[in-house]
Design a protein around this motif. Structure first.
Motif, PDB file in Angstrom:
ATOM      1  N   ARG A  51      55.403  45.246  33.301  1.00 44.48           N
ATOM      2  CA  ARG A  51      53.955  45.890  33.504  1.00 44.48           C
ATOM      3  C   ARG A  51      53.008  44.457  33.664  1.00 44.48           C
ATOM      4  O   ARG A  51      53.023  43.761  32.829  1.00 44.48           O
ATOM      5  N   GLN A  52      52.207  44.745  34.614  1.00 44.93           N
ATOM      6  CA  GLN A  52      51.179  43.612  34.811  1.00 44.93           C
ATOM      7  C   GLN A  52      49.744  44.508  35.104  1.00 44.93           C
ATOM      8  O   GLN A  52      49.760  45.348  35.815  1.00 44.93           O
ATOM      9  N   SER A  53      48.833  44.184  34.426  1.00 49.79           N
ATOM     10  CA  SER A  53      47.626  44.777  34.579  1.00 49.79           C
ATOM     11  C   SER A  53      46.894  44.253  35.925  1.00 49.79           C
ATOM     12  O   SER A  53      46.982  42.822  36.061  1.00 49.79           O
ATOM     13  N   ARG A  91      45.236  55.484  39.352  1.00 52.77           N
ATOM     14  CA  ARG A  91      45.658  56.101  38.092  1.00 52.77           C
ATOM     15  C   ARG A  91      45.823  57.638  37.907  1.00 52.77           C
ATOM     16  O   ARG A  91      46.633  57.996  37.635  1.00 52.77           O
ATOM     17  N   ARG A 149      42.965  50.831  38.701  1.00 52.73           N
ATOM     18  CA  ARG A 149      42.394  51.998  38.203  1.00 52.73           C
ATOM     19  C   ARG A 149      41.996  53.040  38.990  1.00 52.73           C
ATOM     20  O   ARG A 149      41.843  54.154  38.519  1.00 52.73           O
ATOM     21  N   PRO A 161      43.178  45.130  37.706  1.00 53.65           N
ATOM     22  CA  PRO A 161      42.121  45.888  37.737  1.00 53.65           C
ATOM     23  C   PRO A 161      41.751  46.855  38.777  1.00 53.65           C
ATOM     24  O   PRO A 161      41.364  48.041  38.555  1.00 53.65           O
TER      25      PRO A 161
END
Length: 132
Positions: free
Chosen positions: A37-39, A47, A44, A41
């Motif tokens: 998992r890599q965030s 999701r 969002r 931005p």
């Protein structure tokens, strides 16, 4: 040649590959590791969207069974099954034996010659004429 009732196998050593089917089951059941998992931005926004495709955690049993049956049939086919290898040639007329003596036949020439010899002997026992 291995005989099992009316069946015989020309390459019976290939039947040993049937022992490897449990290993195939284990390999088909293994699932790959989870993705890292890599965030990010901007993700969002996505999701709340419903997922379009879901991957099952394990292979369904019917698909696993189908793959095992296919693998077993391939192994049995590669073992070159023969139906009633000792059966008579059949018929009562003259026996015609056609032998390919080209370069492609050189690899298994002793087997071809032995097969033709066996057919000649069988025709001799049945008192049939033979054309070669």
């Amino acid at each position: 040649m291995l005989s099992l009732g009316p069946f015989a196998f020309a390459a019976p050593w290939l039947l040993a590959a049937l022992v490897a089917l449990p290993v195939l089951v284990w390999l088909l059941r293994v699932t790959p590791p989870a993705a890292k998992r890599q965030s990010f931005p901007a993700i969002r926004l996505l999701r709340d969207l419903p997922p379009t495709e879901e991957t099952p955690a394990r292979t369904p049993w019917w698909l696993l069974l189908l793959r095992l049956v296919a693998a077993a049939l391939i192994i049995l086919g590669l073992a070159r099954p023969i139906w009633q290898p000792g059966a008579a040639t059949g018929g009562s007329g003259p026996l015609l034996i056609v032998v390919d003596d080209g370069w492609a036949a050189a690899a298994d020439w002793p087997a071809r010659a032995a097969s033709a010899g066996a057919a000649l002997e069988a025709a001799g026992r049945e008192r049939r004429r033979v054309a070669l």
